[in-house]
Design an enzyme around this catalytic site. Structure first.
Site, PDB file in Angstrom:
ATOM      1  N   HIS A 182       0.834  -1.221   0.000  1.00  0.00           N
ATOM      2  CA  HIS A 182       0.000   0.000   0.000  1.00  0.00           C
ATOM      3  C   HIS A 182       0.862   1.262   0.000  1.00  0.00           C
ATOM      4  O   HIS A 182       0.423   2.303   0.468  1.00  0.00           O
ATOM      5  CB  HIS A 182      -0.951   0.035   1.206  1.00  0.00           C
ATOM      6  N   GLU A 188       9.869   7.752 -17.309  1.00  0.00           N
ATOM      7  CA  GLU A 188       8.552   8.364 -17.554  1.00  0.00           C
ATOM      8  C   GLU A 188       8.059   8.038 -18.956  1.00  0.00           C
ATOM      9  O   GLU A 188       6.883   7.735 -19.171  1.00  0.00           O
ATOM     10  CB  GLU A 188       8.627   9.880 -17.390  1.00  0.00           C
ATOM     11  N   LYS A 191      16.677  21.190 -11.712  1.00  0.00           N
ATOM     12  CA  LYS A 191      15.968  19.948 -12.015  1.00  0.00           C
ATOM     13  C   LYS A 191      16.784  18.924 -12.778  1.00  0.00           C
ATOM     14  O   LYS A 191      17.547  19.240 -13.664  1.00  0.00           O
ATOM     15  CB  LYS A 191      14.720  20.258 -12.855  1.00  0.00           C
ATOM     16  N   SER A 225      15.470  20.933 -16.897  1.00  0.00           N
ATOM     17  CA  SER A 225      14.317  21.788 -17.159  1.00  0.00           C
ATOM     18  C   SER A 225      14.814  23.079 -17.785  1.00  0.00           C
ATOM     19  O   SER A 225      15.884  23.578 -17.435  1.00  0.00           O
ATOM     20  CB  SER A 225      13.605  22.082 -15.846  1.00  0.00           C
TER      21      SER A 225
END
Ligand code: ARG
Length: 466
Positions: free
Chosen positions: A162, A296, A289, A283
Site C-alpha cells: 500500500h 517516464e 531539475k 528543465s
C-alpha cells in the site's frame, strides 16, 4: 491518369476505369509496408527455387528471378529504388520492378501464390526476427539486473505494501523480483514465436493452388517449422500478431511498474537511487531539475502498446474468412509495438547499468515506520505466545513508540517488557534491520544469502537458453 498507368497495375485486366486518385492513395500500403522488402524478397527467392525444383520454372527463369531480386534489394538499400503509390504495396512494387528488369521471367514469379499468402509470410518472417532481437535485449536487461542484485544483495531498504513501510527487504531481492517477471516475459515470447514460425505460402488467395508445390521445401528454405495446415486460416488470421502484442503489453506493463518505482525512488523525498545524468534531462526554466524522463517515457509508451493490442483485436473480430483488406491495417500497430518495446528494453538496460544506490538513505527509510514490528511478533511466538496475541502486544508497543516518536529498536528493554514480560535482551537482535532480513532465509526470501543463491540459479538457467 494515363493508360500506361492502368497497365502498370498487375490487376488492371478487368478494369475499364482508372482508380480515383484519392482512393489510390487511401488504399495504398507501400508507405509503411516497404519496411518488409527484405522478407518479401527472401520469400520470393524461396518460392522461385521451389517452383524450379518442381519443374514449374526453368533453371534460367529461376536464376534470372533470383539475380533480379538481388539487384532490386541492393537498389532499395542504396536508396535508389523508386517506390510507386500506384503499385499499391511492397509486393507489387518489387514484382513490377523485377519484370521491368528481367522481362517475362519476372511475370512467372507469382505462379501458385497470391499477395494474401505472400503478405502473411512476410509479416511472420519479419516478426520472427523482431522476436529474436527482443529476446536478446531482454537477456541483456536480465544480465544487468543480476549484476545489480548481486552488488546490492546486502543493501537494505523498506519494502512496501500500500506504499506504506511494511518490512525491511534487500535491494538485491527487489531486483530479483523484476528478473522473475522478465523471465516469464521471455518465456511468453519464446512460446509466441512457435506460433509465428508457421508458413502461409501455398495457401495462395484462400483455397490453395492447383500447381504441384512443395510447401515443405519452401518452409525449410525460410526456416519455418512447418507449412500452415489450412489455407483459409493461413491467409486470414492474425492471431500470431495479436499474441505478440499481448506479450508486448504484459512486458510493457512490467516495465511501466518498474519505471514508476524508479521515478519515486529518484525523487528527493525517497532519495534511494540516482539515475545517471546520461539518462535524464533538465528543465528549461528550473536550473536545479534533473528529470527521470527515460522511465517516464517508458511508462507513457505502455499506453500506446496497450492501444495497439486493442486495435488488432478489434481489427480481427468482425472479419469473415478468409482474407479481407482490413488486414492491411495490421502492420502499423505491429511495427510500432516492436519498435517501442525494443527501444524501451534497450534504454532500460543502459539505465539500470548506470544506476547508483544511496544505501544510507535506503537504510534510514527502513528504520522509520516500525518495519521490524513483524519480527517482534515472531519473537514473541517463539516464546510461546500465540500469533494473534503477539500481534496485539506489538500493536500496543507501536502505538507507544508513535507517541514517544521512537522506533521499536529505540525502546528500552524495560519499556518493551511492559508489553510482554517474556521479552529478553536478545530481542534487539531481531529488531535490527540486518537481523530481520537475515531471518528470512528460505527459498524466495529476502535474506542476502538467498539473493546470492537466486542470482546464481538464474545465471545458470540463462546460460542454457540459446
Ligand atoms: N497490401 C496488402 C496487405 O497488406 C497485401 C495483400 C493484398 N491482397 C489483396 N487481395 N488485396 O494486406
Amino acid at each position: 491518369m494515363t493508360d500506361s498507368k492502368i497497365a502498370a497495375k498487375p490487376w488492371s485486366g478487368r478494369f475499364q476505369q482508372t482508380t480515383d486518385a484519392f482512393v489510390e492513395a487511401f488504399t495504398a500500403s507501400v508507405g509503411f509496408d516497404r519496411r518488409l522488402y527484405r522478407q518479401d524478397i527472401t520469400g520470393s527467392i524461396a518460392h522461385a527455387r521451389m517452383l524450379q525444383r518442381q519443374g514449374i520454372l526453368s533453371e534460367d527463369e529461376c536464376d534470372a528471378i533470383v539475380d533480379g531480386l538481388g539487384r532490386i534489394q541492393a537498389r532499395i538499400e542504396a536508396g535508389s529504388f523508386q517506390w510507386s503509390v500506384a503499385l499499391e504495396d511492397v509486393h507489387m512494387n518489387i514484382e513490377a520492378a523485377l519484370t521491368d528488369l528481367i522481362g517475362d521471367a519476372g511475370k512467372r514469379l507469382h505462379t501458385g501464390r497470391s499477395r494474401n499468402d505472400q503478405v502473411a509470410t512476410d509479416i511472420r518472417l519479419w516478426l520472427r526476427d523482431e522476436i529474436d532481437a527482443i529476446s536478446t535485449t531482454i537477456a541483456q536487461l536480465r544480465e544487468t539486473l543480476l549484476d545489480l542484485a548481486e552488488r546490492e544483495a546486502d543493501s537494505i531498504l523498506p519494502g512496501f505494501t500500500h506504499l506504506q513501510v511494511a518490512q525491511p527487504i534487500t535491494f538485491g531481492h527487489h531486483m530479483m523480483a523484476w528478473v522473475e517477471m522478465l523471465e516469464r516475459d521471455a518465456e511468453r515470447l519464446a512460446d509466441c514465436r512457435k506460433r509465428v514460425n508457421v508458413m502461409p505460402l501455398g495457401a495462395a488467395a484462400l483455397a490453395g493452388t492447383s500447381y504441384p508445390l512443395d510447401r515443405a521445401y519452401t518452409a525449410e528454405q525460410l526456416g519455418f517449422d512447418r507449412p500452415a495446415s489450412n489455407s483459409l486460416d493461413a491467409v486470414s488470421d492474425r492471431d500470431f500478431a495479436i499474441e505478440f502484442c499481448a506479450v508486448a503489453s504484459i512486458l510493457m506493463m512490467h516495465l511501466s511498474r518498474f519505471s514508476e518505482e524508479l521515478i519515486l525512488w529518484s525523487s528527493a523525498q525517497f532519495g534511494f537511487i540516482e539515475l545517471s545524468d546520461a539518462f535524464c534531462t533538465g528543465s528549461s526554466i528550473m536550473p536545479q531539475k534533473k528529470n527521470p524522463d527515460v522511465p517516464e517515457l517508458v511508462r507513457g509508451k505502455t499506453g500506446r502498446i496497450f492501444g495497439h493490442l486493442m486495435a488488432l483485436l478489434t481489427l480481427m473480430k468482425g472479419q469473415p474468412l478468409a482474407y479481407n483488406k482490413d488486414n492491411q491495417e495490421d502492420k502499423e500497430p505491429l511495427f510500432d509495438t516492436a519498435d517501442n518495446l525494443r527501444g524501451s528494453l534497450q534504454v532500460f538496460a543502459g539505465m539500470m547499468q548506470h544506476l547508483s544506490c544511496n544505501r544510507e538513505r535506503m537504510r534510514a527509510a527502513a528504520l522509520q515506520g516500525f518495519s521490524t514490528a513483524t519480527d517482534l511478533a515472531d519473537y514473541l511466538v517463539c516464546r510461546g505466545i500465540p500469533f494473534r496475541d503477539a500481534h496485539e502486544i506489538v500493536g500496543k508497543a507501536v502505538a507507544f513508540g508513535l507517541r514517544e516518536q521512537r522506533d521499536l529498536a529505540e525502546l528500552t528493554l524495560a519499556e518493551l517488557r511492559r508489553f510482554a514480560p517474556a521479552i529478553g535482551p536478545d530481542v534487539f537482535d531481531v529488531l535490527t534491520l540486518e537481523g530481520s532480513v537475515a531471518a528470512r532465509d528460505h527459498l524466495g526470501g529476502t535474506a542476502p544469502n538467498q539473493v546470492r543463491a537466486a542470482v546464481a540459479r538464474r545465471r545458470k538457467t540463462a546460460r542454457q537458453t540459446p
